[in-house]
Design a protein around this motif. Structure first.
Motif, PDB file in Angstrom:
ATOM      1  N   TYR A  50      26.535  64.559  42.114  1.00  0.00           N
ATOM      2  CA  TYR A  50      26.683  63.701  43.289  1.00  0.00           C
ATOM      3  C   TYR A  50      28.092  63.752  43.883  1.00  0.00           C
ATOM      4  CZ  TYR A  50      22.474  62.028  41.052  1.00  0.00           C
ATOM      5  OH  TYR A  50      21.243  61.971  40.457  1.00  0.00           O
ATOM      6  N   ASN A  51      28.166  63.824  45.210  1.00  0.00           N
ATOM      7  CA  ASN A  51      29.455  63.894  45.886  1.00  0.00           C
ATOM      8  C   ASN A  51      29.626  62.837  46.976  1.00  0.00           C
ATOM      9  OD1 ASN A  51      27.561  65.071  47.592  1.00  0.00           O
ATOM     10  ND2 ASN A  51      28.931  66.675  48.297  1.00  0.00           N
ATOM     11  N   LEU A  52      28.614  62.008  47.224  1.00  0.00           N
ATOM     12  CA  LEU A  52      28.707  60.943  48.210  1.00  0.00           C
ATOM     13  C   LEU A  52      28.228  59.650  47.567  1.00  0.00           C
ATOM     14  CD1 LEU A  52      29.366  60.280  51.218  1.00  0.00           C
ATOM     15  CD2 LEU A  52      26.910  60.540  51.655  1.00  0.00           C
ATOM     16  N   PHE A  53      29.057  58.606  47.675  1.00  0.00           N
ATOM     17  CA  PHE A  53      28.746  57.318  47.061  1.00  0.00           C
ATOM     18  C   PHE A  53      28.669  56.274  48.177  1.00  0.00           C
ATOM     19  CE2 PHE A  53      30.178  57.887  42.463  1.00  0.00           C
ATOM     20  CZ  PHE A  53      30.161  59.260  42.520  1.00  0.00           C
ATOM     21  N   ALA A  54      27.661  55.410  48.130  1.00  0.00           N
ATOM     22  CA  ALA A  54      27.514  54.351  49.131  1.00  0.00           C
ATOM     23  C   ALA A  54      27.015  53.093  48.434  1.00  0.00           C
ATOM     24  CB  ALA A  54      26.542  54.772  50.224  1.00  0.00           C
ATOM     25  N   MET A  55      27.792  52.011  48.513  1.00  0.00           N
ATOM     26  CA  MET A  55      27.400  50.750  47.894  1.00  0.00           C
ATOM     27  C   MET A  55      26.411  50.036  48.794  1.00  0.00           C
ATOM     28  SD  MET A  55      27.970  49.209  45.117  1.00  0.00           S
ATOM     29  CE  MET A  55      27.505  47.655  44.388  1.00  0.00           C
ATOM     30  N   LEU A  56      25.247  49.723  48.231  1.00  0.00           N
ATOM     31  CA  LEU A  56      24.174  49.053  48.961  1.00  0.00           C
ATOM     32  C   LEU A  56      23.979  47.648  48.404  1.00  0.00           C
ATOM     33  CD1 LEU A  56      21.574  51.986  48.930  1.00  0.00           C
ATOM     34  CD2 LEU A  56      23.248  51.442  50.711  1.00  0.00           C
ATOM     35  N   ASN A  73      22.773  44.553  43.802  1.00  0.00           N
ATOM     36  CA  ASN A  73      23.731  45.514  44.342  1.00  0.00           C
ATOM     37  C   ASN A  73      23.628  46.829  43.589  1.00  0.00           C
ATOM     38  OD1 ASN A  73      24.995  43.442  46.057  1.00  0.00           O
ATOM     39  ND2 ASN A  73      25.481  42.550  44.068  1.00  0.00           N
ATOM     40  N   GLY A  74      23.653  47.912  44.345  1.00  0.00           N
ATOM     41  CA  GLY A  74      23.530  49.213  43.705  1.00  0.00           C
ATOM     42  C   GLY A  74      24.426  50.251  44.351  1.00  0.00           C
ATOM     43  N   MET A  75      25.113  51.001  43.509  1.00  0.00           N
ATOM     44  CA  MET A  75      25.886  52.129  44.005  1.00  0.00           C
ATOM     45  C   MET A  75      24.912  53.294  44.124  1.00  0.00           C
ATOM     46  SD  MET A  75      28.605  53.513  45.116  1.00  0.00           S
ATOM     47  CE  MET A  75      29.923  52.378  44.725  1.00  0.00           C
ATOM     48  N   SER A  76      24.662  53.704  45.362  1.00  0.00           N
ATOM     49  CA  SER A  76      23.787  54.863  45.547  1.00  0.00           C
ATOM     50  C   SER A  76      24.661  56.110  45.517  1.00  0.00           C
ATOM     51  CB  SER A  76      23.002  54.762  46.861  1.00  0.00           C
ATOM     52  OG  SER A  76      23.853  54.754  47.985  1.00  0.00           O
ATOM     53  N   VAL A  77      24.181  57.114  44.808  1.00  0.00           N
ATOM     54  CA  VAL A  77      24.920  58.368  44.656  1.00  0.00           C
ATOM     55  C   VAL A  77      24.049  59.486  45.197  1.00  0.00           C
ATOM     56  CG1 VAL A  77      26.361  57.569  42.756  1.00  0.00           C
ATOM     57  CG2 VAL A  77      24.132  58.565  42.237  1.00  0.00           C
ATOM     58  N   GLU A 107      17.182  50.187  51.811  1.00  0.00           N
ATOM     59  CA  GLU A 107      18.460  50.686  52.327  1.00  0.00           C
ATOM     60  C   GLU A 107      18.664  52.145  51.919  1.00  0.00           C
ATOM     61  OE1 GLU A 107      20.582  49.210  54.337  1.00  0.00           O
ATOM     62  OE2 GLU A 107      19.746  47.193  54.312  1.00  0.00           O
ATOM     63  N   ALA A 108      18.326  52.463  50.677  1.00  0.00           N
ATOM     64  CA  ALA A 108      18.483  53.840  50.190  1.00  0.00           C
ATOM     65  C   ALA A 108      17.566  54.792  50.953  1.00  0.00           C
ATOM     66  CB  ALA A 108      18.214  53.905  48.688  1.00  0.00           C
ATOM     67  N   ARG A 109      16.366  54.354  51.299  1.00  0.00           N
ATOM     68  CA  ARG A 109      15.475  55.206  52.087  1.00  0.00           C
ATOM     69  C   ARG A 109      16.073  55.474  53.463  1.00  0.00           C
ATOM     70  NH1 ARG A 109      11.620  52.238  49.279  1.00  0.00           N
ATOM     71  NH2 ARG A 109      11.236  50.785  50.991  1.00  0.00           N
ATOM     72  N   ALA A 110      16.748  54.471  54.037  1.00  0.00           N
ATOM     73  CA  ALA A 110      17.396  54.672  55.340  1.00  0.00           C
ATOM     74  C   ALA A 110      18.523  55.689  55.218  1.00  0.00           C
ATOM     75  CB  ALA A 110      17.925  53.344  55.882  1.00  0.00           C
ATOM     76  N   VAL A 111      19.276  55.625  54.126  1.00  0.00           N
ATOM     77  CA  VAL A 111      20.337  56.606  53.897  1.00  0.00           C
ATOM     78  C   VAL A 111      19.718  57.996  53.735  1.00  0.00           C
ATOM     79  CG1 VAL A 111      22.168  57.358  52.324  1.00  0.00           C
ATOM     80  CG2 VAL A 111      21.943  54.927  52.896  1.00  0.00           C
ATOM     81  N   ALA A 112      18.665  58.093  52.943  1.00  0.00           N
ATOM     82  CA  ALA A 112      18.012  59.388  52.721  1.00  0.00           C
ATOM     83  C   ALA A 112      17.496  59.972  54.030  1.00  0.00           C
ATOM     84  CB  ALA A 112      16.874  59.237  51.715  1.00  0.00           C
ATOM     85  N   GLU A 113      16.940  59.121  54.875  1.00  0.00           N
ATOM     86  CA  GLU A 113      16.444  59.597  56.173  1.00  0.00           C
ATOM     87  C   GLU A 113      17.593  60.125  57.026  1.00  0.00           C
ATOM     88  OE1 GLU A 113      14.392  57.555  60.010  1.00  0.00           O
ATOM     89  OE2 GLU A 113      13.478  57.118  58.051  1.00  0.00           O
ATOM     90  N   ASP A 165      20.421  58.884  43.348  1.00  0.00           N
ATOM     91  CA  ASP A 165      20.054  57.864  42.372  1.00  0.00           C
ATOM     92  C   ASP A 165      20.708  56.569  42.808  1.00  0.00           C
ATOM     93  OD1 ASP A 165      18.969  56.647  40.139  1.00  0.00           O
ATOM     94  OD2 ASP A 165      19.899  58.002  38.697  1.00  0.00           O
ATOM     95  N   ILE A 166      20.276  55.468  42.222  1.00  0.00           N
ATOM     96  CA  ILE A 166      20.895  54.165  42.472  1.00  0.00           C
ATOM     97  C   ILE A 166      21.320  53.596  41.133  1.00  0.00           C
ATOM     98  CG2 ILE A 166      20.645  51.847  43.421  1.00  0.00           C
ATOM     99  CD1 ILE A 166      18.338  52.947  45.156  1.00  0.00           C
ATOM    100  N   LEU A 167      22.578  53.259  41.019  1.00  0.00           N
ATOM    101  CA  LEU A 167      23.130  52.671  39.805  1.00  0.00           C
ATOM    102  C   LEU A 167      23.335  51.184  40.081  1.00  0.00           C
ATOM    103  CD1 LEU A 167      25.823  55.437  39.290  1.00  0.00           C
ATOM    104  CD2 LEU A 167      23.488  55.397  38.380  1.00  0.00           C
TER     105      LEU A 167
END
Length: 169
Positions: free
Chosen positions: A109-115, A69-73, A126-132, A142-144
Motif C-alpha cells: 500500500y502506498n496511499l493512506f486515507a483516514m475514514l 474509524n478506519g485507516m484505509s490503505v 466511504e471506502a467504496r467511494a474512494v475505490a470508485e 484494506d481498512i485497518l
C-alpha cells in the motif's frame, strides 16, 4: 531561530489549546499582559514564519459519535497516486490522506486515507467511494479499524536541564 521570552510564553500558554471562551485571544492577552490583538498578530506572524503550522479545532471523533474509524490503505499506481491522492483527500469522509512508501513484499500500500463513520458500514461506504474514485489505478486495499484511542499531542515546550526542548507524540 531563537524564541523571544514572549514567544516562549505564548507557546506555553497555547500548546494545550486555546481557551474555550468567546474571545480567546483577549483571554490569552490578559494572561500574558498584552492586548488580545498582539496575541493574534504574533500567532499570525509565527505561522507565516513557519514556527507554527496552523491554528484549528481538533475534534474528538469518539465524543462526536464517530466511533468506527478506519485507516484505509490503497495500492495505487505510482504514476497516478499523487493526483488521485489529492482527490481522495478532498472527499468529505476523509480527515487526512497521504502517500507512504510500499514495504514489499508484505506491504503493497502506498496511499493512506483516514475514514470516519458512526458504524463500520458507513466507513465501508466511504471506502467504496474512494475505490470508485481511484478506479483501475487501484490494485487493492484494506481498512485497518481503530482499536484504541491514543492521546495525541503536538509539539510541546518543556523545561529541561539545558533549557527548553520540544517533545511530541
Amino acid at each position: 531561530m531563537a524564541l523571544s521570552e514572549f514567544d516562549r510564553a505564548l507557546i506555553e500558554a497555547t500548546q494545550a489549546g486555546l481557551p474555550l471562551v468567546a474571545r480567546p485571544y483577549e483571554a490569552l492577552g490578559a494572561l500574558l499582559g498584552v492586548a488580545g490583538e498582539r496575541v493574534r498578530e504574533r500567532l499570525a506572524e509565527m505561522q507565516a514564519e513557519g514556527l507554527i503550522r496552523r491554528i484549528g479545532a481538533v475534534p474528538h471523533h469518539y465524543r462526536l459519535g464517530w466511533t468506527a474509524n478506519g485507516m484505509s490503505v490503497w495500492d495505487v499506481d505510482d504514476a497516478q497516486v499523487d493526483a488521485l491522492g489529492e482527490r481522495v483527500g478532498a472527499l468529505a469522509g476523509v480527515s487526512h490522506c497521504y502517500r507512504r512508501p510500499r514495504r514489499l513484499p508484505l506491504w503493497p500500500y502506498n496511499l493512506f486515507a483516514m475514514l470516519h463513520g458512526r458504524s463500520r458500514a458507513e466507513v465501508e461506504r466511504e471506502a467504496r467511494a474512494v475505490a470508485e474514485l481511484l478506479g483501475p489505478a487501484c490494485r487493492g486495499h484494506d481498512i485497518l479499524y481503530s482499536s484504541a484511542v491514543l492521546k495525541k499531542t503536538g509539539l510541546r515546550l518543556q523545561a529541561g536541564a539545558r533549557g527548553a526542548v520540544l517533545s511530541g507524540s
